[in-house]
Design a protein around this motif. Structure first.
Motif: not given
Length: 797
Positions: A597-601, A771-773
């Motif tokens: 997922p976008s929020w994970s490093w 989504q985290r960007v």
């Protein structure tokens, strides 16, 4: 008795009296130094080791710079003479880097040497590093120089005057040293005791033809179940001892065609209460997995019967040799001890990886091998001749007239050019000598080997230049480069420090270098240190990130007490910190990994870090914002992999709530749809109302954004119109506040001096999802800026 030496009379005379002290090269004929004259013909035919090195030095310089005017005459050019003239001077001064002053000294140290290093004693005024060699040339004043280095054997009087130590010249000598380390660690290191760190409380007799015969170890505490399978290594006819260099160096050299080993199933072969003294192998498979011999469902029964040693890849074959030479009967190798095409077996053993490495007597790290078909045992003799020293007379410990009396001297050894500087240093041929720069030893760049370094109580790191012993109480090396130099170059220092910090072991670095209680970054940000260290490494299959990190995460959770659900590299109980990762400075642009997922490093294929770690902020100074909340945390399997939606009957996505507000980034910071800088300044959203002839003020800047992909997160629509928009807005979710410390005198609002958040954009595929960007770091005025922010809820993909 006078010291014997293989040096020729001419070279021997160099050391019959003190050499001039090196003053720094001036490039003039009158530069202070011992003038050494010879001829090309004599040097080219000499068997004297110093003559050979001087001749190689001259040849190398001539290859780089053309014919040299030797000897130099300021008023004439090169006359083609056969004569050669070089200058020599000693390099002395403070003792510098020497054996690491740990509580557990190398067993080869004399009592005087132990006291000297542990007391951090002042070096003797006669201390020498080595000898500077140069050609006095006005044409090339700074290029025609190099150095020899002095070294003293452990336990000799010269060891109190020299910090360098020679490496072993033979494989037999290396194994003899390692056995001394093993004996010392077994008998004196309580923190490394097998029982304490899961290696099993029993040590066995050396016969794997029947059940292990157990004897209680003095430091044992508990029995840990062994790996499900181990390689059993019957001894060879010659008892595991090698002779002269060559095939006889290997214990099975005389029977390599018919020598066999076999797998044993520890759950069936013997009662589980019996433990096994085994080594675990850490190595690189390499880019071609087909080159690796593996245990599969089809050949499992054959491997339980026998495995021809000759069929093993070179790295594993030499690991078998090393294990036997060290008197250990069992070896764990992942490719052979796990059924590779059985998902249940693979997941089961990966889940136990922490106890497998913590339970090993020692982990053999084949860092000198780039892949499984690459040997490592003899590389330090085959490829790096710098480890060969030759003896020279010197006058350490002598005073006055005694300096000229060779009956009074102590023998030291002198390395060839650059012997100490295996990875660079004060030489002009830096690139040629830079053997161990970060990334050279591939093993330390691979993701799967991170857990092996982190979890093993003992590491025998067989590097390209020599073996190193790294346990919880000592770092030992056969010679130079010293362990602290090596570990820094291959990027292991911080992670070994964190390993000991997590496990409660003694510190493994020189505490004089900083105040470990306050300044150590791994103590300030423990999980952030793990994330940063792991993300620097590479994986052949990027989807294996959760599996490769599982054992470290499990150990971290138990030792640190990190509670709560864990998902793809983040802890729910610490999400207000763990969510604040960013791509590391200098990292290459990369596309997100769809597996995460976008929020994970883990969604970024490259190095990541935490901004607070580099700005001096400690984790206790980061406080979750009062309005930030986790509405829903995804369900995961034991490895932290997010389960499919159907497994939960819902979306099974991360849902966050908190205060959100837009910030704006100027058009001038974008080029071809990509961020022109990794750390991009952002301004208050009201700059969107500025006229075309107005610019944002300094006070309008509220922080910086580090984008995850260095590109426009959705499209260039705001910049595609004509004329293009001057600013593009991005929404920031406020996650945490940066508290003031006791000695903080910066301006700001109340108890906070800044804030942290994540940058959000809508997805192009799922309506309503986000989504985290990127990562947002707010300046001191950001606290006031978010006062009128609106509380929102986001569902992340």
């Amino acid at each position: 008795m006078a010291l014997t030496s293989t040096l020729c009379p001419c070279c021997l005379s160099i050391f019959s009296q003190p050499l001039p002290e090196y003053q720094g090269y001036t490039g003039h004929i009158d530069s202070p130094g011992y003038v050494y004259r010879s001829s090309r013909t004599r040097l080219g035919q000499s068997a004297c080791p110093l003559c050979i090195q001087i001749w190689e030095f001259v040849q190398r310089k001539e290859q780089d710079h053309g014919s040299l005017p030797v000897p130099i005459r300021s008023d004439e050019e090169d006359n083609g003479s056969d004569e050669i003239e070089v200058r020599l001077a000693h390099i002395g001064g403070p003792l510098g880097s020497g054996p690491t002053p740990l509580a557990a000294p190398d067993p080869r140290c004399s009592p005087e040497e132990v006291r000297f290093w542990q007391s951090d004693g002042e070096p003797n005024e006669e201390n020498w590093y080595g000898v500077k060699i140069w050609i006095a040339s006005e044409r090339y004043p700074y290029d025609l120089n190099d150095r020899f280095d002095f070294a003293a054997d452990y336990g000799t009087p010269a060891a109190l005057h020299l910090s360098s130590r020679p490496r072993p010249a033979t494989l037999d000598a290396a194994f003899d040293i390692i056995k001394q380390w093993m004996q010392q660690c077994d008998s004196q290191h309580v923190s490394c005791a097998p029982g304490r760190h899961g290696a099993g409380s029993l040590l066995q007799q050396q016969d794997c033809s029947g059940p292990p015969q157990a004897t209680e170890h003095e430091h044992s505490e508990a029995i840990i179940l062994p790996p499900k399978r181990l390689l059993c290594l019957p001894r060879s006819n010659n008892g595991g001892r090698g002779g002269s260099r060559g095939a006889s160096q290997y214990p099975d050299g005389d029977r390599s065609n018919d020598d066999t080993i076999r797998l044993i199933d520890t759950t069936k072969a013997y009662p589980p209460q019996n433990s096994y003294r085994y080594l675990a192998l850490s190595y690189c498979w390499g880019p071609d997995p087909s080159a690796q011999l593996k245990t599969t469902k089809a050949n499992l029964s054959d491997h339980l019967s026998n495995i021809p040693v000759a069929s093993l890849p070179a790295a594993i074959r030499e690991a078998v040799i090393a294990t036997r030479r060290l008197g250990v009967d069992y070896l764990w190798v992942d490719a052979l001890c796990i059924v590779q095409d059985d998902a249940a077996d693979r997941d089961g053993e990966i889940a136990r990886m922490g106890t497998i490495y913590a339970g090993a007597y020692c982990t053999l790290s084949a860092s000198g091998a780039a892949h499984c078909d690459n040997g490592f045992l003899e590389k330090f003799m085959d490829e790096y001749k710098d480890c060969e020293f030759f003896e020279v007379p010197s006058y350490f410990g002598a005073r006055g007239d005694d300096r000229k009396n060779l009956q009074k001297v102590t023998g030291v050894k002198m390395s060839p050019l650059g012997g100490r500087n295996a990875w660079g240093g004060a030489t002009d041929d830096w690139t040629r000598r830079n053997l161990l720069h970060r990334g050279y030893e591939v093993l330390h760049t691979r993701g799967w080997t991170f857990q092996e370094t982190f979890l093993s109580p003992r590491l025998l790191v067989w590097s390209a230049v020599q073996p190193y012993w790294i346990c919880r109480e000592a770092f030992w090396s056969c010679g130079d480069p010293q362990p602290d130099e090596y570990l820094q170059q291959v990027g292991l220092t911080e992670w070994l420090e964190l390993r000991n910090d997590v496990s409660g072991g003694p510190p493994c670095v020189d505490q004089n270098s900083y105040d470990a209680a306050t300044d150590s970054p791994v103590r300030a940000w423990p999980w952030a240190a793990v994330v940063q260290g792991f993300s620097l490494r590479r994986l052949t299959f990027l989807g294996d990130k959760t599996l490769a990190l599982h054992a470290v995460r499990e150990a971290f959770s138990k030792e640190i007490g990190r509670e709560g659900d864990y998902a793809v590299g983040l802890f729910r109980s610490n999400a207000s910190v763990d969510l604040l990762w960013h791509t590391s400075y200098g990292a290459e642009p990369a596309t997100r990994l769809s597996e995460f997922p976008s929020w994970s490093w883990m969604s970024f294929d490259g190095a990541v870090g935490y901004h607070q770690k580099y700005s001096g902020t400690r984790e206790e100074h980061v406080e979750k914002h009062v309005d930030f909340a986790i509405v829903e945390w995804p369900q995961c399997d034991q490895f932290g992999r997010i389960l499919a939606d159907a497994a939960k009957g819902s979306t099974n996505k991360l849902k966050l709530a908190g205060l959100a507000k837009e910030v704006a980034i100027p058009h001038r910071f974008w080029k071809d749809g990509r961020a022109s800088a990794q750390d991009m300044p952002c301004s208050a959203i009201h700059v969107l109302q500025l006229g075309t002839d107005e610019e944002e003020a300094d006070d309008d800047m509220v922080g910086h954004i580090t984008f995850d992909e260095y590109r426009m997160p959705s499209s260039n629509d705001d910049f595609d119109n004509s004329p293009p928009s001057r600013y593009k807005p991005f929404e920031c979710l406020l996650v945490a506040m940066e508290k003031r410390s006791g000695d903080d005198d910066e301006e700001g609002n109340g108890q906070y001096k800044g804030c942290f958040g994540i940058v959000i954009a809508p997805t192009a595929t799922a309506a309503g999802d986000s989504q985290r960007v990127g990562f947002f770091k707010g300046h001191r005025n950001s606290v006031d800026y978010f006062q009128d922010a609106v509380k929102k809820e986001y569902t992340f993909v």
